[in-house]
Design a protein around this motif. Structure first.
Motif, short mmCIF file in Angstrom:
data_model
loop_
_atom_site.label_atom_id
_atom_site.label_comp_id
_atom_site.label_asym_id
_atom_site.label_seq_id
_atom_site.Cartn_x
_atom_site.Cartn_y
_atom_site.Cartn_z
N PRO A 28 -8.46 -51.88 7.11
CA PRO A 28 -8.16 -53.09 6.32
C PRO A 28 -9.06 -54.27 6.68
CG PRO A 28 -6.13 -52.05 7.02
CD PRO A 28 -7.24 -51.31 7.72
N ALA A 29 -9.53 -54.33 7.91
CA ALA A 29 -10.39 -55.45 8.33
C ALA A 29 -11.71 -55.45 7.60
CB ALA A 29 -10.61 -55.40 9.84
N THR A 30 -12.18 -54.28 7.15
CA THR A 30 -13.46 -54.22 6.44
C THR A 30 -13.36 -54.87 5.06
OG1 THR A 30 -13.00 -52.03 5.50
CG2 THR A 30 -14.08 -52.09 7.65
N ALA A 31 -12.13 -55.04 4.58
CA ALA A 31 -11.92 -55.71 3.28
C ALA A 31 -11.44 -57.14 3.47
CB ALA A 31 -10.90 -54.92 2.46
N GLY A 32 -11.53 -57.63 4.69
CA GLY A 32 -11.14 -59.02 4.96
C GLY A 32 -9.67 -59.21 5.27
N ASP A 33 -8.95 -58.11 5.41
CA ASP A 33 -7.52 -58.20 5.71
C ASP A 33 -7.27 -57.95 7.20
OD1 ASP A 33 -6.87 -58.61 3.00
OD2 ASP A 33 -6.96 -56.43 2.63
N ARG A 34 -6.05 -58.20 7.60
CA ARG A 34 -5.66 -57.98 8.98
C ARG A 34 -5.61 -56.48 9.28
NH1 ARG A 34 -1.22 -56.60 11.56
NH2 ARG A 34 -0.79 -57.51 13.62
N ALA A 35 -6.22 -56.05 10.40
CA ALA A 35 -6.15 -54.65 10.80
C ALA A 35 -4.75 -54.32 11.30
CB ALA A 35 -7.17 -54.37 11.89
N HIS A 36 -4.44 -53.03 11.37
CA HIS A 36 -3.17 -52.61 11.95
C HIS A 36 -3.21 -52.82 13.47
CE1 HIS A 36 -1.60 -50.76 8.28
NE2 HIS A 36 -2.81 -50.25 8.08
N ASP A 37 -2.04 -53.01 14.05
CA ASP A 37 -1.94 -53.04 15.50
C ASP A 37 -1.94 -51.61 16.01
OD1 ASP A 37 -1.61 -55.93 15.69
OD2 ASP A 37 0.34 -55.58 14.75
N ILE A 38 -2.47 -51.42 17.23
CA ILE A 38 -2.69 -50.07 17.76
C ILE A 38 -2.27 -50.03 19.22
CG2 ILE A 38 -4.40 -48.26 18.18
CD1 ILE A 38 -6.16 -49.63 16.02
N LEU A 39 -1.64 -48.93 19.61
CA LEU A 39 -1.34 -48.67 21.01
C LEU A 39 -2.10 -47.42 21.44
CD1 LEU A 39 0.15 -49.08 23.67
CD2 LEU A 39 2.13 -47.88 22.70
N ILE A 40 -3.08 -47.61 22.33
CA ILE A 40 -3.85 -46.50 22.90
C ILE A 40 -3.29 -46.21 24.29
CG2 ILE A 40 -6.11 -45.83 23.79
CD1 ILE A 40 -7.39 -47.51 21.62
N HIS A 41 -2.93 -44.96 24.55
CA HIS A 41 -2.36 -44.64 25.86
C HIS A 41 -2.89 -43.31 26.38
CE1 HIS A 41 0.53 -41.77 24.01
NE2 HIS A 41 0.56 -42.64 23.02
N GLY A 42 -2.86 -43.18 27.69
CA GLY A 42 -3.35 -41.97 28.34
C GLY A 42 -3.76 -42.28 29.77
N PRO A 43 -4.09 -41.25 30.54
CA PRO A 43 -4.43 -41.46 31.95
C PRO A 43 -5.74 -42.22 32.13
CG PRO A 43 -4.82 -39.18 31.29
CD PRO A 43 -4.11 -39.84 30.15
N SER A 44 -5.96 -42.72 33.33
CA SER A 44 -7.19 -43.44 33.63
C SER A 44 -8.40 -42.52 33.50
CB SER A 44 -7.16 -43.98 35.08
OG SER A 44 -6.24 -45.02 35.20
N GLY A 45 -9.51 -43.10 33.03
CA GLY A 45 -10.78 -42.39 33.06
C GLY A 45 -11.02 -41.38 31.98
N VAL A 46 -10.30 -41.47 30.84
CA VAL A 46 -10.49 -40.48 29.78
C VAL A 46 -11.10 -41.08 28.52
CG1 VAL A 46 -8.69 -38.92 30.63
CG2 VAL A 46 -8.09 -40.72 29.01
N GLY A 47 -11.64 -42.30 28.62
CA GLY A 47 -12.41 -42.86 27.51
C GLY A 47 -11.66 -43.78 26.58
N LYS A 48 -10.50 -44.28 26.97
CA LYS A 48 -9.71 -45.13 26.07
C LYS A 48 -10.48 -46.42 25.73
CE LYS A 48 -6.10 -45.55 28.79
NZ LYS A 48 -6.64 -44.85 29.99
N THR A 49 -10.92 -47.12 26.76
CA THR A 49 -11.63 -48.39 26.54
C THR A 49 -13.00 -48.14 25.92
OG1 THR A 49 -10.48 -49.35 28.44
CG2 THR A 49 -12.45 -50.50 27.66
N ALA A 50 -13.68 -47.09 26.35
CA ALA A 50 -15.02 -46.80 25.84
C ALA A 50 -15.01 -46.55 24.34
CB ALA A 50 -15.61 -45.59 26.57
N THR A 51 -14.02 -45.80 23.85
CA THR A 51 -13.98 -45.52 22.41
C THR A 51 -13.62 -46.77 21.61
OG1 THR A 51 -11.73 -44.67 22.71
CG2 THR A 51 -13.49 -43.05 22.51
N ALA A 52 -12.70 -47.57 22.14
CA ALA A 52 -12.35 -48.82 21.45
C ALA A 52 -13.56 -49.74 21.37
CB ALA A 52 -11.20 -49.51 22.16
N ARG A 53 -14.27 -49.85 22.48
CA ARG A 53 -15.47 -50.72 22.52
C ARG A 53 -16.52 -50.22 21.51
NH1 ARG A 53 -16.76 -49.99 27.57
NH2 ARG A 53 -15.78 -51.81 28.49
N TRP A 54 -16.74 -48.91 21.47
CA TRP A 54 -17.74 -48.32 20.57
C TRP A 54 -17.34 -48.55 19.11
CZ3 TRP A 54 -18.04 -44.91 16.59
CH2 TRP A 54 -19.30 -44.39 16.28
N MET A 55 -16.07 -48.32 18.78
CA MET A 55 -15.62 -48.45 17.40
C MET A 55 -15.73 -49.89 16.92
SD MET A 55 -14.49 -47.30 14.57
CE MET A 55 -14.11 -45.58 14.94
#
Length: 355
Positions: free
Chosen positions: A32-59
């Motif tokens: 939705p943000a690509t059309a100028g609207d508010r994006a959905h809220d997201i909860l990313i969860h999982g153990p340390s060191g499996v790429g949670k922050t890296a994928t969010a940063r990349w996206m």
């Protein structure tokens, strides 16, 4: 043997491998943000060191290239609610300068005034935010959405205001599993190519590292670096089996130290209490905490309840800093490495009488 240490750092920009499902979910929720609207809220969860922050940063980096979208990644360790809102204001492209000690209501008003396009705020290590009422402040602003990155979704959601929980449930949750051995080898290969001189490590050794580290990318990446360090210290021209065998604990110790340094001062003082009195049971640890809770909180903060201190301890367990085997009063608290000292001054003043 080591050409570039930064290649083995968490922040090193690299392609995101074997996370297609997670990336597709992120893309759908942020669309939705690509059309100028508010994006959905997201909860990313999982153990340390499996790429949670890296994928969010990349996206988010990719999203900013394609649309008029702003984003900010906020490291929540050590941050108060005021600090989080203050950083959210300062990281918005408008470049607004605000004072950190401004009242919270004024910071929220400033953020509301300047946000004129979709603004996605990533709360990294959201488990340690002491006051999750900050979510209500952020989400009260029309174009602001939140990506919360946590270890345990249930523990975190239980602390979120009941009215806000539905925003982070169902399809808005993304669960990160650990990697399989072949996947982790694929992740290690580019690090070896760009970070080491020549090809000093074999594919069999990378498979060994991937298997031994249990699918945790950070531990595997740091183990490759540790093996290369050990080979260099021992005068080996390539990485030997003995270097690999000794790399795992060295890498774990360095990750542990970095995790401890990243924690807020209150967490570090609580860790020092566990290190000083552990191993000990839940009743005695609670008593020790209550005797020293003001010193742990520090001069500028109100002491937290033992229940909240338990949340802090759970975070430290996730970080492999303490062990908490057992349940409720049968829990035993102890530091994983009793020699690892937190970078904080914390004097128990008087010995804790546990008996």
């Amino acid at each position: 043997m080591i050409k570039d240490r930064w290649v083995f750092d968490d922040a090193y920009p690299t392609d995101i491998l074997h996370r297609n499902e997670e990336l597709n979910s992120l893309s759908r929720l942020l669309k939705p943000a690509t059309a100028g609207d508010r994006a959905h809220d997201i909860l990313i969860h999982g153990p340390s060191g499996v790429g949670k922050t890296a994928t969010a940063r990349w996206m988010l980096r990719d999203l900013r290239k394609r649309a008029a979208v702003s984003s900010a990644l906020l490291e929540c360790s050590g941050q108060t609610a005021n600090g989080i809102i203050h950083e959210a204001v300062e990281k918005y492209p408008a470049g607004t300068v605000v004072q950190r000690n401004q009242p919270r209501s004024e910071l929220v008003q400033t953020l509301e005034k300047i946000v004129d396009e979709p603004y996605i705020i990533v709360l990294d290590e959201a488990d340690v935010i002491p006051d999750l009422d900050v979510l209500e402040d952020l989400l009260s602003i029309e174009l602001v959405s939140v990506i919360a990155i946590t270890h345990s979704e249930n523990e975190w959601l239980n602390r979120v205001d009941r009215d806000l929980r539905p925003r982070f449930r169902g399809d808005s949750q993304i669960d990160y599993r650990k990697y399989h051995v072949p996947e982790l080898v694929d992740i290690l290969e580019p690090r070896v190519e760009h970070g080491l001189i020549g090809r000093p490590v074999s594919t069999d050794q990378l498979e060994w590292i991937a298997d031994e580290t249990g699918g945790v990318a950070r531990w595997a990446i740091k183990s490759v670096l540790a093996a290369a360090e050990l080979a260099g210290e021992r005068g080996h021209e390539s990485i030997h089996e003995s270097d690999v065998a000794d790399s795992f604990e060295r890498a774990k110790a360095k990750i542990r130290e970095a995790n401890l340094q990243s924690l807020p001062v209150t967490h570090q003082r609580l860790y020092e209490l566990v290190r000083a009195v552990g191993p000990t049971g839940g009743v005695k640890m609670k008593r020790a905490y209550l005797e020293h809770q003001e010193a742990i909180a520090g001069r500028d903060n109100d002491p937290v309840t033992w229940r909240q201190a338990g949340n802090y301890l759970s975070k430290m367990e996730d970080y492999d800093l303490i062990r908490m085997p057992g349940e409720t009063n049968a829990t035993v608290y102890e530091a994983v490495d009793s020699e690892l000292e937190a970078p904080v001054e914390f004097d128990l003043r008087e010995p804790v009488e546990l008996d």
